[in-house]
Scaffold this motif. Structure first.
Motif, PDB file in Angstrom:
ATOM      1  N   SER A 113       0.836  -1.202   0.000  1.00  0.00           N
ATOM      2  CA  SER A 113       0.000   0.000   0.000  1.00  0.00           C
ATOM      3  C   SER A 113       0.868   1.249   0.000  1.00  0.00           C
ATOM      4  O   SER A 113       2.011   1.223   0.478  1.00  0.00           O
ATOM      5  CB  SER A 113      -0.943   0.019   1.212  1.00  0.00           C
ATOM      6  N   SER A 114       0.320   2.306  -0.550  1.00  0.00           N
ATOM      7  CA  SER A 114       1.051   3.565  -0.614  1.00  0.00           C
ATOM      8  C   SER A 114       0.994   4.278   0.736  1.00  0.00           C
ATOM      9  O   SER A 114       0.263   3.873   1.643  1.00  0.00           O
ATOM     10  CB  SER A 114       0.430   4.468  -1.685  1.00  0.00           C
ATOM     11  N   ASP A 115       1.755   5.351   0.839  1.00  0.00           N
ATOM     12  CA  ASP A 115       1.599   6.226   1.998  1.00  0.00           C
ATOM     13  C   ASP A 115       0.225   6.874   1.953  1.00  0.00           C
ATOM     14  O   ASP A 115      -0.360   7.029   0.873  1.00  0.00           O
ATOM     15  CB  ASP A 115       2.672   7.321   1.986  1.00  0.00           C
ATOM     16  N   PRO A 116      -0.333   7.276   3.081  1.00  0.00           N
ATOM     17  CA  PRO A 116      -1.619   8.005   3.067  1.00  0.00           C
ATOM     18  C   PRO A 116      -1.472   9.331   2.316  1.00  0.00           C
ATOM     19  O   PRO A 116      -0.407   9.948   2.326  1.00  0.00           O
ATOM     20  CB  PRO A 116      -1.904   8.244   4.550  1.00  0.00           C
ATOM     21  N   ILE A 117      -2.534   9.750   1.668  1.00  0.00           N
ATOM     22  CA  ILE A 117      -2.507  11.030   0.968  1.00  0.00           C
ATOM     23  C   ILE A 117      -2.410  12.172   1.980  1.00  0.00           C
ATOM     24  O   ILE A 117      -2.771  12.013   3.153  1.00  0.00           O
ATOM     25  CB  ILE A 117      -3.762  11.219   0.088  1.00  0.00           C
ATOM     26  N   ALA A 118      -1.942  13.311   1.512  1.00  0.00           N
ATOM     27  CA  ALA A 118      -1.879  14.488   2.381  1.00  0.00           C
ATOM     28  C   ALA A 118      -3.289  14.943   2.741  1.00  0.00           C
ATOM     29  O   ALA A 118      -4.237  14.759   1.962  1.00  0.00           O
ATOM     30  CB  ALA A 118      -1.128  15.614   1.684  1.00  0.00           C
ATOM     31  N   GLU A 119      -3.435  15.520   3.897  1.00  0.00           N
ATOM     32  CA  GLU A 119      -4.742  16.007   4.337  1.00  0.00           C
ATOM     33  C   GLU A 119      -5.305  17.035   3.362  1.00  0.00           C
ATOM     34  O   GLU A 119      -6.526  17.145   3.195  1.00  0.00           O
ATOM     35  CB  GLU A 119      -4.611  16.619   5.736  1.00  0.00           C
ATOM     36  N   THR A 120      -4.417  17.771   2.690  1.00  0.00           N
ATOM     37  CA  THR A 120      -4.854  18.810   1.745  1.00  0.00           C
ATOM     38  C   THR A 120      -5.459  18.231   0.471  1.00  0.00           C
ATOM     39  O   THR A 120      -6.062  18.961  -0.317  1.00  0.00           O
ATOM     40  CB  THR A 120      -3.666  19.713   1.370  1.00  0.00           C
ATOM     41  N   ALA A 121      -5.284  16.913   0.248  1.00  0.00           N
ATOM     42  CA  ALA A 121      -5.865  16.271  -0.933  1.00  0.00           C
ATOM     43  C   ALA A 121      -7.059  15.391  -0.576  1.00  0.00           C
ATOM     44  O   ALA A 121      -7.603  14.704  -1.447  1.00  0.00           O
ATOM     45  CB  ALA A 121      -4.811  15.434  -1.649  1.00  0.00           C
ATOM     46  N   SER A 122      -7.468  15.410   0.676  1.00  0.00           N
ATOM     47  CA  SER A 122      -8.519  14.502   1.137  1.00  0.00           C
ATOM     48  C   SER A 122      -9.910  15.094   0.953  1.00  0.00           C
ATOM     49  O   SER A 122     -10.127  16.287   1.150  1.00  0.00           O
ATOM     50  CB  SER A 122      -8.304  14.168   2.614  1.00  0.00           C
ATOM     51  N   LEU A 123     -10.837  14.213   0.600  1.00  0.00           N
ATOM     52  CA  LEU A 123     -12.255  14.594   0.519  1.00  0.00           C
ATOM     53  C   LEU A 123     -12.967  14.406   1.850  1.00  0.00           C
ATOM     54  O   LEU A 123     -14.125  14.812   1.994  1.00  0.00           O
ATOM     55  CB  LEU A 123     -12.961  13.749  -0.553  1.00  0.00           C
ATOM     56  N   GLY A 146      -9.994   6.770  -3.696  1.00  0.00           N
ATOM     57  CA  GLY A 146      -8.638   7.087  -3.288  1.00  0.00           C
ATOM     58  C   GLY A 146      -8.524   8.298  -2.378  1.00  0.00           C
ATOM     59  O   GLY A 146      -7.709   8.313  -1.449  1.00  0.00           O
ATOM     60  N   LEU A 147      -9.345   9.320  -2.636  1.00  0.00           N
ATOM     61  CA  LEU A 147      -9.260  10.555  -1.858  1.00  0.00           C
ATOM     62  C   LEU A 147     -10.289  10.622  -0.735  1.00  0.00           C
ATOM     63  O   LEU A 147     -10.157  11.445   0.171  1.00  0.00           O
ATOM     64  CB  LEU A 147      -9.459  11.767  -2.779  1.00  0.00           C
ATOM     65  N   GLY A 148     -11.313   9.768  -0.816  1.00  0.00           N
ATOM     66  CA  GLY A 148     -12.382   9.832   0.170  1.00  0.00           C
ATOM     67  C   GLY A 148     -12.437   8.616   1.080  1.00  0.00           C
ATOM     68  O   GLY A 148     -12.053   8.669   2.245  1.00  0.00           O
ATOM     69  N   THR A 149     -12.868   7.498   0.532  1.00  0.00           N
ATOM     70  CA  THR A 149     -13.126   6.312   1.346  1.00  0.00           C
ATOM     71  C   THR A 149     -11.863   5.765   2.023  1.00  0.00           C
ATOM     72  O   THR A 149     -11.861   5.488   3.222  1.00  0.00           O
ATOM     73  CB  THR A 149     -13.759   5.204   0.488  1.00  0.00           C
ATOM     74  N   PHE A 150     -10.779   5.604   1.246  1.00  0.00           N
ATOM     75  CA  PHE A 150      -9.595   4.929   1.775  1.00  0.00           C
ATOM     76  C   PHE A 150      -8.446   5.883   2.091  1.00  0.00           C
ATOM     77  O   PHE A 150      -7.788   5.730   3.109  1.00  0.00           O
ATOM     78  CB  PHE A 150      -9.127   3.846   0.794  1.00  0.00           C
ATOM     79  N   GLY A 151      -8.174   6.822   1.216  1.00  0.00           N
ATOM     80  CA  GLY A 151      -7.077   7.758   1.468  1.00  0.00           C
ATOM     81  C   GLY A 151      -5.709   7.222   1.107  1.00  0.00           C
ATOM     82  O   GLY A 151      -4.688   7.815   1.458  1.00  0.00           O
ATOM     83  N   TYR A 152      -5.663   6.117   0.398  1.00  0.00           N
ATOM     84  CA  TYR A 152      -4.392   5.552  -0.061  1.00  0.00           C
ATOM     85  C   TYR A 152      -4.699   4.595  -1.209  1.00  0.00           C
ATOM     86  O   TYR A 152      -5.858   4.300  -1.501  1.00  0.00           O
ATOM     87  CB  TYR A 152      -3.672   4.806   1.070  1.00  0.00           C
ATOM     88  N   ALA A 153      -3.645   4.101  -1.865  1.00  0.00           N
ATOM     89  CA  ALA A 153      -3.799   3.084  -2.905  1.00  0.00           C
ATOM     90  C   ALA A 153      -3.149   1.807  -2.420  1.00  0.00           C
ATOM     91  O   ALA A 153      -2.051   1.842  -1.859  1.00  0.00           O
ATOM     92  CB  ALA A 153      -3.152   3.552  -4.210  1.00  0.00           C
ATOM     93  N   ALA A 154      -3.809   0.691  -2.620  1.00  0.00           N
ATOM     94  CA  ALA A 154      -3.277  -0.596  -2.164  1.00  0.00           C
ATOM     95  C   ALA A 154      -3.272  -1.587  -3.316  1.00  0.00           C
ATOM     96  O   ALA A 154      -4.088  -1.491  -4.240  1.00  0.00           O
ATOM     97  CB  ALA A 154      -4.113  -1.143  -1.011  1.00  0.00           C
ATOM     98  N   VAL A 155      -2.338  -2.519  -3.261  1.00  0.00           N
ATOM     99  CA  VAL A 155      -2.292  -3.595  -4.249  1.00  0.00           C
ATOM    100  C   VAL A 155      -3.578  -4.402  -4.156  1.00  0.00           C
ATOM    101  O   VAL A 155      -4.036  -4.746  -3.066  1.00  0.00           O
ATOM    102  CB  VAL A 155      -1.069  -4.503  -3.990  1.00  0.00           C
ATOM    103  N   LYS A 156      -4.177  -4.679  -5.307  1.00  0.00           N
ATOM    104  CA  LYS A 156      -5.473  -5.362  -5.337  1.00  0.00           C
ATOM    105  C   LYS A 156      -5.295  -6.790  -5.834  1.00  0.00           C
ATOM    106  O   LYS A 156      -4.709  -7.023  -6.890  1.00  0.00           O
ATOM    107  CB  LYS A 156      -6.438  -4.592  -6.243  1.00  0.00           C
TER     108      LYS A 156
END
Length: 348
Positions: free
Chosen positions: A165-175, A256-266
């Motif tokens: 999984s990636s690092d969490p997105i910055a708070e400034t990019a979050s929905l 990516g920006l709302g529900t989870f806040g990161y990208a993970a291997v699927k």
């Protein structure tokens, strides 16, 4: 009875038939159908937390449904919404992780990146269809798998150091919003609902109020007649797929920006893009119909999680009900025939 009234009745009848057959299945298999549906309702709307989670699930369904419906309205079957959603998800998270910007710039930039990624991914089948008459269903199916494996590779090698999984997105990019979280008892409901509503209005406006929308629908109805009328058929085919891809990419941004806040291997597909086909089908490819269908599907999906806990009913039964609803919508010819017979009896 007018065709318009039939188009409204068919999805309603399909939903009712799906629920009736699902109820029979519950009873036959020894479960309490009434307790199951009460648990389903409670799991979707029983308190503010569940309500927030239901809205959160509805958001990507609306956008995925719009993506499928827009292409279908113009004579194309975009079965690649899942892949376009995945690349949109990755693009949004990448921007959310890679940059440090004020929220007023960062969030729109991440959303636009997702829309652009979805558009580019959808451009490929659109171009091949327009230029070389390659069927879009075949190309979009293959691109779904391509998107899945490419995004997994990028997450492992570029967005993380070998982790899944990636690092969490910055708070400034979050929905996500502290206000919405506090109002819904810390559910994952986010501001993506506003984007989804705007997207519904945009689709309606493009198709019903613009010359370009008229051309897109005309090409969908009859390419030869459209070409004879002076319309650029190839350009409209590509444009239709690109706009469809924009909606799909936005659906990915919501995750990516709302529900989870990161990208993970699927390990497999999210399923949202494929569910979008059912949403569009049930909603008769109309913007308002898609909203209503997304509300139904989102409620069923979230509410189903409560059925084993409260009523001891397997939540897989909800998947069966959804499949039955789609079956009856797809079998709309039989329902139309039934309505016509009832009308003839009424006339007599």
């Amino acid at each position: 009875m007018s065709n318009r009234m039939q188009n409204i009745l068919i999805p309603i009848i399909a939903v009712l038939l799906g629920i009736i057959v699902g109820t029979i299945l519950m009873i036959v298999t020894g479960y309490d159908a009434i307790a199951g549906f009460i648990a389903l309702w409670n799991g979707a709307f029983g308190d503010v937390y569940f309500f927030g989670e239901t809205v959160r699930q509805i958001i990507p369904y609306i956008l995925a449904g719009l993506a499928v419906a827009f292409a279908f309205k113009t004579g194309l079957f975009n079965i690649g919404v899942e892949g376009q959603l995945i690349v949109g998800w990755l693009a949004a998270v990448w921007v959310g992780v890679a940059f440090e910007l004020p929220k007023i710039i960062h969030l729109p930039l991440a959303v636009l990146a997702a829309a652009l990624a979805g558009a580019i991914w959808a451009f490929i089948p659109g171009f091949l269809k327009a230029q070389y008459r390659v069927h879009e269903v075949i190309v979009t199916i293959m691109l779904n798998y391509t998107a899945l494996h490419i995004t997994n590779y990028i997450i492992r090698t570029k967005l993380s150091e070998g982790s899944d999984s990636s690092d969490p997105i910055a708070e400034t990019a979050s929905l996500r919003s502290p206000l919405l979280e506090s109002l819904t008892d810390y559910s994952r409901m986010h501001w993506g609902i506003v984007i989804a509503i705007i997207a519904v209005i945009i689709m309606w406006f493009i198709l019903e109020k613009t010359t370009r929308g008229f051309e897109l629908k005309a090409v969908g109805l009859n390419q030869h007649a459209s070409n004879y009328a002076g319309m650029n058929v190839k350009k409209n085919i590509i444009l239709s797929m690109v706009i469809s891809g924009v909606f799909a990419g936005l659906a990915g941004a919501m995750e990516g920006l709302g529900t989870f806040g990161y990208a993970a291997v699927k390990s497999g597909f999210t399923g949202v893009g494929f569910d979008g086909i059912a949403v569009a089908l049930l909603g008769a490819n109309s913007p308002i119909g898609i909203v209503l269908a997304a509300i139904l599907f989102g409620s069923l999906k979230v509410g189903a999680l409560n059925m084993p806990l409260e009523a001891g009913v397997p939540n897989e039964l909800v998947d069966i009900i959804i499949a039955l609803i789609v079956f009856f919508v797809a079998s709309s010819y039989m329902i139309r025939l039934l309505i016509r017979k009832i009308n003839k009896k009424g006339v007599k």
